[in-house]
Scaffold this motif. Structure first.
Motif, PDB file in Angstrom:
ATOM      1  N   ALA A  12       2.636  -2.243   1.950  1.00  0.00           N
ATOM      2  CA  ALA A  12       1.175  -2.178   2.096  1.00  0.00           C
ATOM      3  C   ALA A  12       0.496  -2.875   0.930  1.00  0.00           C
ATOM      4  N   GLY A  13       1.008  -2.690  -0.288  1.00  0.00           N
ATOM      5  CA  GLY A  13       0.440  -3.361  -1.459  1.00  0.00           C
ATOM      6  C   GLY A  13       0.566  -4.866  -1.367  1.00  0.00           C
ATOM      7  N   ILE A  14       1.708  -5.371  -0.925  1.00  0.00           N
ATOM      8  CA  ILE A  14       1.909  -6.817  -0.776  1.00  0.00           C
ATOM      9  C   ILE A  14       0.961  -7.366   0.282  1.00  0.00           C
ATOM     10  N   SER A  15       0.815  -6.655   1.392  1.00  0.00           N
ATOM     11  CA  SER A  15      -0.085  -7.105   2.454  1.00  0.00           C
ATOM     12  C   SER A  15      -1.516  -7.138   1.979  1.00  0.00           C
ATOM     13  N   LYS A  16      -1.932  -6.138   1.213  1.00  0.00           N
ATOM     14  CA  LYS A  16      -3.303  -6.073   0.690  1.00  0.00           C
ATOM     15  C   LYS A  16      -3.559  -7.230  -0.274  1.00  0.00           C
ATOM     16  N   ASN A  17      -2.607  -7.503  -1.167  1.00  0.00           N
ATOM     17  CA  ASN A  17      -2.752  -8.620  -2.121  1.00  0.00           C
ATOM     18  C   ASN A  17      -2.823  -9.958  -1.374  1.00  0.00           C
ATOM     19  N   LYS A  18      -2.058 -10.086  -0.303  1.00  0.00           N
ATOM     20  CA  LYS A  18      -2.062 -11.322   0.478  1.00  0.00           C
ATOM     21  C   LYS A  18      -3.425 -11.526   1.123  1.00  0.00           C
ATOM     22  N   LYS A  19      -4.039 -10.454   1.640  1.00  0.00           N
ATOM     23  CA  LYS A  19      -5.357 -10.556   2.270  1.00  0.00           C
ATOM     24  C   LYS A  19      -6.414 -10.904   1.235  1.00  0.00           C
ATOM     25  N   LYS A  20      -6.345 -10.331   0.032  1.00  0.00           N
ATOM     26  CA  LYS A  20      -7.310 -10.630  -1.033  1.00  0.00           C
ATOM     27  C   LYS A  20      -7.187 -12.096  -1.448  1.00  0.00           C
ATOM     28  N   ALA A  21      -5.953 -12.598  -1.556  1.00  0.00           N
ATOM     29  CA  ALA A  21      -5.725 -13.982  -1.974  1.00  0.00           C
ATOM     30  C   ALA A  21      -6.251 -14.966  -0.926  1.00  0.00           C
TER      31      ALA A  21
ATOM     32  N   ALA B  37      12.017   5.499   1.693  1.00  0.00           N
ATOM     33  CA  ALA B  37      11.301   4.852   2.796  1.00  0.00           C
ATOM     34  C   ALA B  37       9.794   4.859   2.541  1.00  0.00           C
ATOM     35  N   VAL B  38       9.266   5.965   2.039  1.00  0.00           N
ATOM     36  CA  VAL B  38       7.827   6.052   1.735  1.00  0.00           C
ATOM     37  C   VAL B  38       7.457   5.057   0.645  1.00  0.00           C
ATOM     38  N   VAL B  39       8.280   4.952  -0.396  1.00  0.00           N
ATOM     39  CA  VAL B  39       8.014   4.000  -1.478  1.00  0.00           C
ATOM     40  C   VAL B  39       8.002   2.575  -0.927  1.00  0.00           C
ATOM     41  N   LEU B  40       8.931   2.247  -0.043  1.00  0.00           N
ATOM     42  CA  LEU B  40       8.952   0.908   0.556  1.00  0.00           C
ATOM     43  C   LEU B  40       7.703   0.644   1.387  1.00  0.00           C
ATOM     44  N   ILE B  41       7.235   1.631   2.108  1.00  0.00           N
ATOM     45  CA  ILE B  41       6.014   1.466   2.902  1.00  0.00           C
ATOM     46  C   ILE B  41       4.833   1.169   1.983  1.00  0.00           C
TER      47      ILE B  41
ATOM     48  N   MET C  69       8.857 -13.489   2.973  1.00  0.00           N
ATOM     49  CA  MET C  69      10.281 -13.148   2.881  1.00  0.00           C
ATOM     50  C   MET C  69      10.467 -11.774   2.227  1.00  0.00           C
ATOM     51  N   ILE C  70       9.687 -11.477   1.183  1.00  0.00           N
ATOM     52  CA  ILE C  70       9.764 -10.165   0.525  1.00  0.00           C
ATOM     53  C   ILE C  70       9.346  -9.067   1.497  1.00  0.00           C
ATOM     54  N   LYS C  71       8.305  -9.331   2.271  1.00  0.00           N
ATOM     55  CA  LYS C  71       7.826  -8.345   3.252  1.00  0.00           C
ATOM     56  C   LYS C  71       8.903  -8.081   4.307  1.00  0.00           C
ATOM     57  N   ASN C  72       9.508  -9.138   4.836  1.00  0.00           N
ATOM     58  CA  ASN C  72      10.568  -8.975   5.840  1.00  0.00           C
ATOM     59  C   ASN C  72      11.779  -8.244   5.258  1.00  0.00           C
ATOM     60  N   LEU C  73      12.116  -8.574   4.023  1.00  0.00           N
ATOM     61  CA  LEU C  73      13.227  -7.906   3.357  1.00  0.00           C
ATOM     62  C   LEU C  73      12.925  -6.414   3.169  1.00  0.00           C
ATOM     63  N   ALA C  74      11.697  -6.106   2.767  1.00  0.00           N
ATOM     64  CA  ALA C  74      11.302  -4.713   2.571  1.00  0.00           C
ATOM     65  C   ALA C  74      11.330  -3.939   3.887  1.00  0.00           C
ATOM     66  N   ILE C  75      10.874  -4.551   4.976  1.00  0.00           N
ATOM     67  CA  ILE C  75      10.892  -3.884   6.289  1.00  0.00           C
ATOM     68  C   ILE C  75      12.329  -3.662   6.740  1.00  0.00           C
TER      69      ILE C  75
END
Length: 179
Positions: free
Chosen positions: A167-176, A159-163, A5-11
């Protein structure tokens, strides 16, 4: 579920910021200055709310005493910075430039580009010939410095900060999920 949900909101926020920034870049409906010269209405229309140093698109519209557009006019425009501004900048040898304006998209409309070299008060002298009669209208215009547009820069920075956050959220999700 919360990270998705956070990822979708950020996009969604990213696309909103980009579209808002683009809308700001395109805004600026223009400014109209009106003069009446012996029964002929002369409108000077600026492409934006302000005139900035560098190239500016200007439009002259001519109307007769009945409000009908005047076609086939010969329109010449001279941009001149009055001497009192130029003396302080040691530009005494600067000469005003004259531009021939071409017929625009609408009847009675004439357009051209003028390059303003310096900020300050400028006089736009419009000479036009209508029905073999030469007429003249002067317009005073304040030219401002064309610096960066901080709203647009801030929007893209956001926009760059949101990207980076996405990317950080996606990376943490893959590590988890790997652990």
């Amino acid at each position: 579920m919360g990270k998705k949900m956070i990822k979708n909101l950020a996009i969604t926020l990213l696309f909103t910021l980009i579209s808002f920034t683009t809308a700001l870049a395109d805004s600026g409906g223009g400014t109209k200055i009106e003069k009446d010269v012996n029964g002929i209405k002369v409108d000077l229309i600026l492409s934006g709310d302000t005139v900035k140093t560098g190239d500016n698109m200007l439009t002259i519209k001519l109307y007769d005493e009945k409000g009908q557009p005047l076609e086939n006019a010969n329109v010449k425009v001279t941009a001149d910075m009055p001497g009192n501004n130029m003396d302080s900048m040691n530009m005494k040898d600067s000469k005003p430039e004259t531009f021939d304006f071409k017929a625009g998209h609408e009847k009675g409309e004439y357009t051209g580009n003028i390059n303003f070299s310096d900020k300050g008060n400028w006089k736009i002298k419009t000479d036009f010939t209508v029905k073999s009669q030469e007429k003249m209208a002067d317009f005073d215009v304040k030219v401002v410095s064309s610096g960066p547009n901080w709203f647009i820069i801030g929007g893209f920075l956001g926009a760059v900060v949101l990207i980076i956050i996405v990317a950080g959220i996606s990376k943490n999700k893959k590590k988890a999920s790997a652990a």
